[in-house]
Design a protein around this motif. Structure first.
Motif, PDB file in Angstrom:
ATOM      1  N   VAL A   1     -30.135  36.040  10.232  1.00  0.00           N
ATOM      2  CA  VAL A   1     -28.671  36.097  10.356  1.00  0.00           C
ATOM      3  C   VAL A   1     -28.232  37.455  10.912  1.00  0.00           C
ATOM      4  O   VAL A   1     -27.276  37.529  11.686  1.00  0.00           O
ATOM      5  CB  VAL A   1     -27.989  35.765   9.014  1.00  0.00           C
TER       6      VAL A   1
ATOM      7  N   SER B   1     -23.516  28.391   3.396  1.00  0.00           N
ATOM      8  CA  SER B   1     -23.311  27.144   4.152  1.00  0.00           C
ATOM      9  C   SER B   1     -24.621  26.644   4.759  1.00  0.00           C
ATOM     10  O   SER B   1     -24.880  25.445   4.769  1.00  0.00           O
ATOM     11  CB  SER B   1     -22.250  27.322   5.235  1.00  0.00           C
TER      12      SER B   1
ATOM     13  N   ASP C   1     -21.050  34.006   2.939  1.00  0.00           N
ATOM     14  CA  ASP C   1     -20.506  32.649   3.092  1.00  0.00           C
ATOM     15  C   ASP C   1     -21.340  31.819   4.063  1.00  0.00           C
ATOM     16  O   ASP C   1     -21.595  30.642   3.829  1.00  0.00           O
ATOM     17  CB  ASP C   1     -19.050  32.709   3.567  1.00  0.00           C
ATOM     18  N   TYR C   2     -21.768  32.436   5.156  1.00  0.00           N
ATOM     19  CA  TYR C   2     -22.565  31.729   6.159  1.00  0.00           C
ATOM     20  C   TYR C   2     -23.933  31.340   5.591  1.00  0.00           C
ATOM     21  O   TYR C   2     -24.393  30.211   5.784  1.00  0.00           O
ATOM     22  CB  TYR C   2     -22.706  32.588   7.412  1.00  0.00           C
TER      23      TYR C   2
ATOM     24  N   HIS D   1     -26.685  33.193  14.966  1.00  0.00           N
ATOM     25  CA  HIS D   1     -26.179  33.405  13.607  1.00  0.00           C
ATOM     26  C   HIS D   1     -25.146  34.542  13.575  1.00  0.00           C
ATOM     27  O   HIS D   1     -24.082  34.412  12.967  1.00  0.00           O
ATOM     28  CB  HIS D   1     -27.310  33.743  12.641  1.00  0.00           C
TER      29      HIS D   1
ATOM     30  N   ASN E   1     -18.744  37.589   5.123  1.00  0.00           N
ATOM     31  CA  ASN E   1     -19.009  36.528   6.101  1.00  0.00           C
ATOM     32  C   ASN E   1     -20.473  36.114   6.071  1.00  0.00           C
ATOM     33  O   ASN E   1     -20.795  34.922   6.147  1.00  0.00           O
ATOM     34  CB  ASN E   1     -18.647  36.990   7.514  1.00  0.00           C
TER      35      ASN E   1
ATOM     36  N   ARG F   1     -21.462  34.171  14.234  1.00  0.00           N
ATOM     37  CA  ARG F   1     -20.662  33.499  13.204  1.00  0.00           C
ATOM     38  C   ARG F   1     -20.260  34.434  12.063  1.00  0.00           C
ATOM     39  O   ARG F   1     -19.488  34.040  11.196  1.00  0.00           O
ATOM     40  CB  ARG F   1     -21.430  32.315  12.645  1.00  0.00           C
ATOM     41  N   THR F   2     -20.811  35.643  12.055  1.00  0.00           N
ATOM     42  CA  THR F   2     -20.547  36.557  10.936  1.00  0.00           C
ATOM     43  C   THR F   2     -20.051  37.933  11.364  1.00  0.00           C
ATOM     44  O   THR F   2     -19.485  38.648  10.546  1.00  0.00           O
ATOM     45  CB  THR F   2     -21.825  36.767  10.104  1.00  0.00           C
TER      46      THR F   2
END
Length: 169
Positions: free
Chosen positions: A38, A159, A155-156, A44, A152, A47-48
């Motif tokens: 991530v 998910s 949370d990612y 990845h 973030n 998205r963060t």
């Protein structure tokens, strides 16, 4: 609490160990390899990386010694913010060192070190930003964006793990 930002369940801690450094420690309920990915893979990171949901317009990572990273997001007032650097050390999934620059502070230079360790399914990330001088470190007066970025990531990761669990369960 530092900079008016409350700590989340993720056990974040922000320290200023000396005049040149910032150290953040954060734990994630996720395997070390996934956390490393991530932080180091564009699919990845995009998205963060934008702390408050800003639009990411550029995101590239060539995670190898000598490789580069670069990402840009647009703030709510329309200002692009670009961060970039070169990887100096890469030891998946436990260690990364890179140069760190922000185009809004061209005179500020830093070295970013990220160390990851895992115990009982919890990955601890120690993120250290070491500036070349105190004036550079003094530019970093607010930590809400850093905290939001780590939120973030949390949370990612959640998910990703939930979708994996749904797919196998």
């Amino acid at each position: 609490m530092l900079g008016g930002v409350p700590h989340r369940e993720g056990n974040a801690g922000i320290e200023v160990p000396n005049d040149l450094e910032i150290l953040i420690t954060r734990q994630f309920q996720a395997p070390i390899q996934l956390v490393f990915d991530v932080f180091t893979k564009a699919e990845h990171a995009r998205r963060t990386i934008a702390p408050f949901g800003e639009e990411v317009t550029e995101c590239s990572f060539d995670t190898r010694v000598g490789g580069a990273y670069r990402y840009t997001f647009i703030t709510s007032d329309g200002k692009p913010m670009t961060f970039f650097g070169t990887f100096l050390e890469v030891q998946p999934p436990t260690h990364i060192v890179d140069t760190w620059q922000y185009d809004g502070w061209p005179q500020v230079h830093a070295v970013e070190a990220v160390d990851l360790s895992e115990a009982d399914g919890v990955t601890t990330v120690k993120w250290r930003l070491a500036y070349s001088d105190k004036a550079g470190r003094d530019h970093m007066t607010k930590y809400d964006g850093i905290e939001a970025n780590f939120d973030n990531v949390e949370d990612y990761l959640r998910s990703l793990l939930e979708s994996k669990q749904t797919a196998t369960g």
